[in-house]
Design an enzyme around this catalytic site. Structure first.
Site, PDB file in Angstrom:
ATOM      1  N   SER A 144      -8.444   0.040  -4.897  1.00 27.06           N
ATOM      2  CA  SER A 144      -8.696   0.473  -3.523  1.00 27.06           C
ATOM      3  C   SER A 144     -10.183   0.741  -3.305  1.00 27.06           C
ATOM      4  O   SER A 144     -11.003  -0.146  -3.481  1.00 27.06           O
ATOM      5  CB  SER A 144      -7.843   1.710  -3.224  1.00 27.06           C
ATOM      6  OG  SER A 144      -7.480   1.754  -1.864  1.00 27.06           O
TER       7      SER A 144
ATOM      8  N   LYS B  15       0.863  -1.185   0.000  1.00 26.71           N
ATOM      9  CA  LYS B  15       0.000   0.000   0.000  1.00 26.71           C
ATOM     10  C   LYS B  15       0.894   1.228   0.000  1.00 26.71           C
ATOM     11  O   LYS B  15       1.223   1.821   1.033  1.00 26.71           O
ATOM     12  CB  LYS B  15      -0.903  -0.012   1.233  1.00 26.71           C
ATOM     13  CG  LYS B  15      -2.071   0.953   1.145  1.00 26.71           C
ATOM     14  CD  LYS B  15      -3.087   0.502   0.117  1.00 26.71           C
ATOM     15  CE  LYS B  15      -4.304   1.422   0.105  1.00 26.71           C
ATOM     16  NZ  LYS B  15      -5.276   1.060  -0.916  1.00 26.71           N
TER      17      LYS B  15
END
Length: 557
Positions: A361, A174
């Site tokens: 996401s 991430k």
């Protein structure tokens, strides 16, 4: 009853209209060539006549209308050759890919495709790769950039300015916050992005080289001339536009497909059609105004979007909803709100999803509520996880001789301050929050996509980004928006459908700054680096966000 009365009353007029359509088709029966200039851009919002005049550019069609026209060309029985002119085109990669696939389908139906261009880029060459014959102007230039990434990192600059950035991420891949905290990618994030880019490059090079027919090194050069492409074997001829479209050639126009469609759809006793509502959701996910219903192009604002989803649920004329998603993510909380509303909508009517260029996401989060997902093969997806960014500006304030004093602070209050350092308890609290939000994300995806939690976390989670695959259940199929519509028709073979494309209304405020007001906030946006403003805006907010933006062309083509 009244409806049938008027049908009988106007039946002579309808009969004359039908013979008129047939006569027009008969008079053009010997024309086997169709000339078609592709649009240079697609409309992304509804615009009034006044707005179009104000902008001063010719109106275009929507991408969906254009794709439907291409698909309908296959129904023109006498059509043997489709000659297309490719102007400079401001399209996204998925749009080029989608049109390329439609051209290939026309070829498979026995229609010869001939293409011509005077300039362009990677997308132009992708379209030409689907042609039987390719031509270009003698002086034509094609500016090429294969997918690649050249990310900026502001960790060193921000540290020099006195800005300390704290990031709390749910996984090693991430990498959203690394732009602000580091001077380069972490090892895990870099490897993940490299794999993604190489996969995307290989897909595109396979199309351009026709799986090895031409040398892939040809397309590494940033500028390709007509001569160099002909020498490489990619172009068949170099000629002028007049030579490609000779005046003596009597050709059909793209409007002929509408004529054929009208003839096919004509019924003396027409039946009411069910409505497929296609809702494009494009941009970052944020809250929007709670009381507002007006959507803005390029943004997914939760409350206006939820309002529209409720309207679609209650509209008895709408039988199927298609969500066309193009989003890198955004606010975690507002992604959950949209996901919840899509789940409620799905209880009333089928909900399909199409992934365009990016559905990562938070963009993937909201999609997981739908029944099925179809994705463009060149869409960037994944980035399942959460991240929180917090900026501490104390050193920057000190340099600027700005002092702050805390009054009435209580446990955890410093989390909401950009000046006060975090205590150990507050750090622990934020880490637990990220874990909670991540767990919620995994649960939604696991439930919606029927992927076991352990497999989701170890193989497809942690913030990884990748191209869509059907074997891992990340998506159900690969294709375009027309493939989604075909799936719906296959699922409901007895029903007739009409399509409504729910584009947002054009908003003048996005074009004229003084309509928004021009205060301190607007001045800051004008003069301060956008990355620093972004840090301040996103501080203390958990995000489902992917920062992967892959460059694939260095000019509008």
């Amino acid at each position: 009853m009244l409806r049938y009365f008027f049908l009988i009353l106007f039946s002579p007029i309808r009969l004359l209209y039908y013979f008129y359509l047939r006569l027009r088709a008969f008079l053009r029966r010997k024309r086997t060539v169709l000339h078609f200039e592709f649009p240079s851009y697609f409309e992304t919002s509804h615009k009034s006549f006044f707005v179009r005049k104000f902008q001063g550019k010719q109106s275009s069609m929507t991408r969906l209308d254009f794709l439907l026209v291409l698909r309908s060309l296959g129904k023109i029985k006498q059509l043997k050759t489709l000659k297309i002119f490719l102007p400079p085109m401001d399209w996204s990669l998925s749009e080029f890919w989608e049109v390329k696939e439609e051209l290939i389908k026309l070829k498979e139906q026995g229609i010869r495709i001939e293409s011509y261009a005077q300039e362009g880029g990677l997308g132009t060459l992708l379209l030409m790769s689907a042609s039987n014959e390719r031509s270009a102007d003698k002086e034509a230039e094609f500016h090429i950039q294969l997918p690649s990434a050249e990310s900026s990192f502001y960790g060193g600059l921000l540290k020099h300015l006195g800005v300390e950035v704290e990031a709390y991420a749910s996984g090693p891949y991430k990498s959203f916050a690394e732009t602000f905290t580091r001077t380069g990618f972490s090892k895990e994030a870099k490897k993940n992005i490299e794999d993604l880019i190489l996969d995307l490059q290989n897909i595109i090079l396979d199309a351009l080289t026709e799986k090895g027919k031409f040398k892939k090194e040809t397309f590494y050069k940033p500028i390709l001339t007509a001569e160099s492409l002909k020498e490489a074997g990619f172009l068949d001829s170099i000629r002028s536009e007049k030579e490609f479209f000779p005046e003596e050639e009597k050709a059909l126009s793209p409007n002929h497909s509408y004529l054929i469609q009208r003839i096919e759809d004509f019924k003396f006793v027409s039946k009411r059609k069910k409505n497929i509502a296609i809702l494009p959701l494009e941009g970052g996910i944020s809250s929007g105004e709670y009381s507002g219903k007006e959507r803005e192009a390029g943004k997914i604002e939760a409350y206006p979007t939820i309002s529209l989803l409720k309207e679609l649920k209650e509209d008895k004329n709408v039988h199927v909803v298609v969500l066309e998603i193009n989003s890198p993510g955004g606010s975690a909380f507002h992604s959950e709100l949209i996901h919840r509303e899509i789940s409620e909508l799905k209880k009333e009517k089928p909900v399909f999803v199409y992934f365009k260029d990016t559905a990562a996401s938070g963009g993937y989060y909201i999609a997981s509520a739908a029944e099925t997902i179809t994705s463009s093969p060149v869409c960037i997806t994944g980035s399942i996880g959460a991240v929180m960014v917090r900026a501490n500006l104390k050193k920057l304030y000190n340099k600027a001789k700005v002092q702050k004093e805390t009054v009435g602070f209580y446990p955890f209050r410093e989390i909401l301050s950009e000046y006060t350092p975090l205590k150990k308890e507050s750090v622990g609290f934020l880490q637990k929050e990220i874990a909670r939000i991540e767990s919620q994300f995994y649960a939604r995806v696991s439930e919606g996509r029927k992927i076991p939690l352990d497999q989701l976390k170890t193989k497809w989670g942690g913030g990884r980004v990748y191209l869509p695959k059907t074997e891992n259940k990340i998506v159900d199929s690969l294709g375009g928006i027309l493939d989604v519509l075909q799936t719906i028709k296959n699922n409901f073979p007895k029903d007739k459908f009409m399509i409504s494309y729910e584009l947002p209304e054009y908003n003048f405020r996005s074009e004229i700054p003084f309509l928004k007001g021009f205060g301190l906030k607007q001045m800051m946006k004008t003069f301060l680096p956008k990355e620093i403003l972004f840090l301040k805006e996103m501080s203390e907010r958990p995000l489902y966000y992917s920062n992967i933006k892959i460059n694939w062309n260095n000019r509008k083509n």
